[in-house]
Design a protein around this motif. Structure first.
Motif, short mmCIF file in Angstrom:
data_model
loop_
_atom_site.label_atom_id
_atom_site.label_comp_id
_atom_site.label_asym_id
_atom_site.label_seq_id
_atom_site.Cartn_x
_atom_site.Cartn_y
_atom_site.Cartn_z
N GLU A 92 0.95 -1.17 -0.02
CA GLU A 92 -0.06 0.08 0.04
C GLU A 92 1.00 1.18 0.15
O GLU A 92 0.50 2.08 -0.69
N ALA A 93 2.15 1.24 0.68
CA ALA A 93 3.02 2.22 0.73
C ALA A 93 3.75 2.69 -0.59
O ALA A 93 3.87 3.83 -0.95
N ARG A 94 3.59 1.64 -1.26
CA ARG A 94 4.39 1.73 -2.88
C ARG A 94 3.50 1.65 -4.10
O ARG A 94 4.10 2.25 -5.01
N MET A 95 2.31 1.28 -3.65
CA MET A 95 1.35 1.07 -4.87
C MET A 95 1.33 2.44 -5.91
O MET A 95 1.23 3.67 -5.34
N MET A 96 0.80 2.23 -6.87
CA MET A 96 0.44 3.56 -7.87
C MET A 96 -0.70 4.00 -7.32
O MET A 96 -1.81 3.25 -7.23
N PRO A 97 -0.88 5.34 -6.85
CA PRO A 97 -1.76 6.05 -6.29
C PRO A 97 -2.85 6.16 -7.41
O PRO A 97 -2.66 6.52 -8.44
N ASN A 98 -4.32 5.96 -6.78
CA ASN A 98 -5.51 6.45 -7.57
C ASN A 98 -5.58 5.43 -8.86
O ASN A 98 -6.25 5.97 -9.90
N ALA A 99 -4.95 4.29 -8.87
CA ALA A 99 -4.95 3.57 -10.24
C ALA A 99 -6.37 2.96 -10.45
O ALA A 99 -7.15 2.71 -9.60
N ARG A 100 -6.83 2.87 -11.70
CA ARG A 100 -8.23 2.59 -12.05
C ARG A 100 -8.21 1.27 -12.93
O ARG A 100 -7.17 1.10 -13.84
N LEU B 256 1.09 -2.72 -11.70
CA LEU B 256 1.09 -1.07 -11.56
C LEU B 256 1.99 -0.35 -10.79
O LEU B 256 2.48 0.66 -10.97
N GLU B 257 3.13 -1.12 -10.09
CA GLU B 257 4.07 -0.60 -9.29
C GLU B 257 5.09 -0.43 -10.34
O GLU B 257 5.66 0.90 -10.51
N HIS B 258 5.42 -1.20 -11.41
CA HIS B 258 6.15 -0.93 -12.62
C HIS B 258 6.01 0.41 -13.15
O HIS B 258 6.66 1.10 -13.60
#
Length: 237
Positions: free
Chosen positions: A13-21, A135-137
């Protein structure tokens, strides 16, 4: 091909892409609900499509970062949705949901632009892992592309997905960061050769060998391309 990742949920959660759809496309209601519930702890904005036709309608109206796409659906199947989605949104990430017996089709889908596939049945942890990694990438692209190593990493990632135009752009960015590296010019030559621009490819192979006469990949490519004009470089990225 799904991956097993070790970070804890809080680390993700700390590293994931914010607001991803994310758009889930599957004709089975229970699967749509299960996937949506599996992704709920990660905080993504998740939408669902009832079938291929519904998915294409939504893609015309909205933009998504990731599609989780079932292959076997009545009417417009997953491969057709994939083709049209990539045409509408070339940068969209698509992960195929592959049932038993459709792995060959999933591999074909990856050749058409999907970034990965996960085979049913899968666990919530496996699904979250692959979504997180995709999504992280994507979220790291901007930061990583500001350095030579980062830009090269992204270029190779795009090349493996056969997104050659994007790969070429990132290689050129890497060269801008450090124009003394033979590796980057060699990779640029390989990508240009794959795209049919043999003359530019040969130029870049020669630049690579001039920069580092001991760099074997560039030497081999230059020799091969000169002797066999119709050959193609090995797809090793």
């Amino acid at each position: 091909m799904h991956r097993h990742l070790t970070p804890t949920l809080k680390q993700k959660e700390a590293r994931m892409m914010p607001n991803a759809r994310i758009l889930i496309v599957d004709d089975e209601k229970n699967i749509r609900l299960t996937i949506a519930q599996s992704l709920d702890p990660l905080g993504y904005e998740v939408m669902t499509a009832l079938n291929g036709e519904d998915a294409l309608k939504q893609l015309q109206l909205e933009e998504y970062d990731l599609i989780l796409l079932d292959l076997r659906m009545p009417g417009i199947d997953g491969l057709e949705v994939l083709k049209r989605a990539v045409e509408m949104h070339p940068d969209i990430q698509i992960v195929i949901l592959s049932a038993h017996g459709t792995v060959d089709n999933a591999v074909e889908a990856m050749k058409l632009g999907a970034v990965d596939f996960i085979q049913k049945p899968f666990t919530p942890q496996e699904l979250r892992g692959i979504v997180y990694q995709v999504l992280e990438h994507d979220s790291l692209n901007t930061q990583e592309s500001s350095s030579y190593q980062g830009a090269m990493k992204i270029a190779k990632h795009c090349a493996r997905k056969r997104q050659f135009d994007r790969a070429i752009a990132h290689v050129k960015q890497a060269i801008g960061c450090d124009p003394s590296r033979a590796e980057a010019f060699n990779l640029l030559g390989e990508l240009q050769e794959i795209e049919g621009d043999r003359i530019e490819a040969l130029k870049n192979y020669r630049v690579a060998t001039d920069l580092d006469p001991t760099y074997k990949p560039a030497q081999n490519n230059l020799t091969r391309a000169t002797r066999s004009p119709k050959s193609r470089p090995p797809l090793i990225f």
